[in-house]
Design a protein around this motif. Structure first.
Motif, PDB file in Angstrom:
ATOM      1  N   ASP A   1      -6.290  -3.603   9.056  1.00  0.00           N
ATOM      2  CA  ASP A   1      -7.221  -2.763   9.788  1.00  0.00           C
ATOM      3  C   ASP A   1      -7.159  -1.374   9.171  1.00  0.00           C
ATOM      4  O   ASP A   1      -6.208  -1.021   8.479  1.00  0.00           O
ATOM      5  N   MET A   2      -8.184  -0.559   9.367  1.00  0.00           N
ATOM      6  CA  MET A   2      -8.267   0.725   8.685  1.00  0.00           C
ATOM      7  C   MET A   2      -7.179   1.687   9.151  1.00  0.00           C
ATOM      8  O   MET A   2      -6.649   2.468   8.351  1.00  0.00           O
ATOM      9  N   ALA A   3      -6.829   1.638  10.429  1.00  0.00           N
ATOM     10  CA  ALA A   3      -5.774   2.528  10.917  1.00  0.00           C
ATOM     11  C   ALA A   3      -4.455   2.207  10.226  1.00  0.00           C
ATOM     12  O   ALA A   3      -3.730   3.098   9.781  1.00  0.00           O
ATOM     13  N   GLY A   4      -4.149   0.915  10.125  1.00  0.00           N
ATOM     14  CA  GLY A   4      -2.925   0.512   9.452  1.00  0.00           C
ATOM     15  C   GLY A   4      -2.945   0.869   7.980  1.00  0.00           C
ATOM     16  O   GLY A   4      -1.920   1.287   7.413  1.00  0.00           O
ATOM     17  N   PHE A   5      -4.104   0.710   7.346  1.00  0.00           N
ATOM     18  CA  PHE A   5      -4.247   1.048   5.927  1.00  0.00           C
ATOM     19  C   PHE A   5      -3.937   2.522   5.692  1.00  0.00           C
ATOM     20  O   PHE A   5      -3.166   2.882   4.799  1.00  0.00           O
ATOM     21  N   TRP A   6      -4.522   3.397   6.500  1.00  0.00           N
ATOM     22  CA  TRP A   6      -4.324   4.822   6.299  1.00  0.00           C
ATOM     23  C   TRP A   6      -2.915   5.260   6.686  1.00  0.00           C
ATOM     24  O   TRP A   6      -2.377   6.215   6.101  1.00  0.00           O
TER      25      TRP A   6
ATOM     26  N   ILE B   1       0.840  -1.199   0.000  1.00  0.00           N
ATOM     27  CA  ILE B   1       0.000   0.000   0.000  1.00  0.00           C
ATOM     28  C   ILE B   1       0.874   1.249   0.000  1.00  0.00           C
ATOM     29  O   ILE B   1       0.594   2.226  -0.713  1.00  0.00           O
ATOM     30  N   ARG B   2       1.938   1.230   0.775  1.00  0.00           N
ATOM     31  CA  ARG B   2       2.856   2.376   0.830  1.00  0.00           C
ATOM     32  C   ARG B   2       3.439   2.680  -0.550  1.00  0.00           C
ATOM     33  O   ARG B   2       3.436   3.833  -0.998  1.00  0.00           O
ATOM     34  N   LEU B   3       3.937   1.660  -1.223  1.00  0.00           N
ATOM     35  CA  LEU B   3       4.546   1.862  -2.535  1.00  0.00           C
ATOM     36  C   LEU B   3       3.516   2.289  -3.575  1.00  0.00           C
ATOM     37  O   LEU B   3       3.793   3.142  -4.428  1.00  0.00           O
ATOM     38  N   ALA B   4       2.325   1.705  -3.509  1.00  0.00           N
ATOM     39  CA  ALA B   4       1.269   2.074  -4.457  1.00  0.00           C
ATOM     40  C   ALA B   4       0.854   3.529  -4.264  1.00  0.00           C
ATOM     41  O   ALA B   4       0.669   4.279  -5.244  1.00  0.00           O
ATOM     42  N   ALA B   5       0.696   3.940  -3.012  1.00  0.00           N
ATOM     43  CA  ALA B   5       0.316   5.327  -2.730  1.00  0.00           C
ATOM     44  C   ALA B   5       1.419   6.288  -3.163  1.00  0.00           C
ATOM     45  O   ALA B   5       1.144   7.357  -3.727  1.00  0.00           O
TER      46      ALA B   5
END
Length: 289
Positions: free
Chosen positions: A205-210, A46-50
């Motif tokens: 979890d949503m916190a980790g996602f964001w 997710i980090r790299l995609a963002a």
């Protein structure tokens, strides 16, 4: 660029770099308080995609093509850094992780310079010995020593980032090159994430996602763009000096945001490592200035 603007942007870049450690640590450990936490591979993907999305957007806004920029060897180095960085922070505190990452990056750069024919002066040798001694003190077995596996992963992450940085020199427009490498690394990371999901080892979890999105889009993507924008205006000695602040900022953030303790061993090791590296990387610039 005005002095005030230069100081502001440089400060923002250092906060962004330290923020990567804090966001990763919060995502992988802090959210576990609620019963779940994002896994390290999903966080990385997710980090790299963002980061890729934001960097490509910036390139497109500047009306430049992102295609044809970057290369697979550099992207693999970026991916190795990002994966090992996340895995290491499942075990390390924000302060310890940032310190180990910094010393590994600088040691790798110094080793490359020596291999390229550079020679260390007596003061630089003393600094190298001091930094090595501080690292040994930090890693010696004991209650305050970091987990060996986590420490080795972070040291490898630093070496991978050094390789990526060295390959980026003279490669062209830094933002375009970084965007291309992020896109490539994100594609491979997505494949790794699917593999983890297929094995039933993924968690979210949503916190980790964001936290992952912020780490990729803001503290990585925008952070690198800001740093590249101020780097030409900084003297080499200033650029090297300000980067010494990153482990300190991460340590303070870990104490304030995560309630992490700072041991006497970590303080003494940090002083020795940062002081020793400062002698190595700043002395040549001082002599030329």
């Amino acid at each position: 660029m005005s002095r005030a603007r230069l100081i502001l942007l440089t400060t923002l870049a250092m906060l962004a770099f330290a923020g990567n450690s804090l966001l990763c640590r919060i995502a992988l450990k802090g959210t576990a308080i609620e019963g779940t936490a994002i896994d390290a591979i999903s966080f990385t993907a997710i980090r790299l995609a963002a980061g890729a999305a934001v960097l490509c957007l910036i390139v497109c806004v500047r009306r430049r093509s992102v295609f044809g920029q970057g290369n697979w060897p550099s992207a693999c180095a970026l991916l190795a850094y990002a994966v090992c960085f996340s895995l290491a922070y499942t075990e390390l505190s924000a302060a310890t992780g940032a310190l180990l990452l910094f010393v590994s990056v600088q040691a790798s750069m110094i080793a490359y310079g020596i291999r390229a024919g550079e020679r260390l002066s007596r003061i630089q040798l003393a600094g190298f010995v001091l930094a090595a001694g501080g690292l040994i003190v930090l890693l010696l077995p004991g209650l305050a020593s970091p987990p060996v596996a986590g420490a080795l992963l972070m040291l490898f992450a630093g070496a991978a980032w050094a390789v990526y940085s060295l390959r980026a020199k003279g490669a062209g427009d830094p933002t375009k090159v970084t965007a291309g490498n992020f896109v490539r690394a994100a594609l491979v990371a997505a494949g790794l994430s699917l593999f983890v999901i297929a094995r039933g080892q993924a968690s979210m979890d949503m916190a980790g996602f964001w936290c992952a999105v912020l780490s990729g889009a803001v503290t990585s993507g925008l952070g690198y763009v800001i740093w590249y924008s101020v780097l030409p205006a900084l003297r080499a000695i200033s650029a090297a000096t300000v980067q010494l602040s990153v482990p300190v900022i991460a340590a303070l953030g870990g104490v304030i945001l995560l309630g992490e303790g700072v041991s006497l061993r970590l303080v003494l090791a940090s002083v020795a490592i940062l002081g020793g590296i400062a002698l190595v990387i700043l002395k040549p610039q001082a002599e030329r200035g």
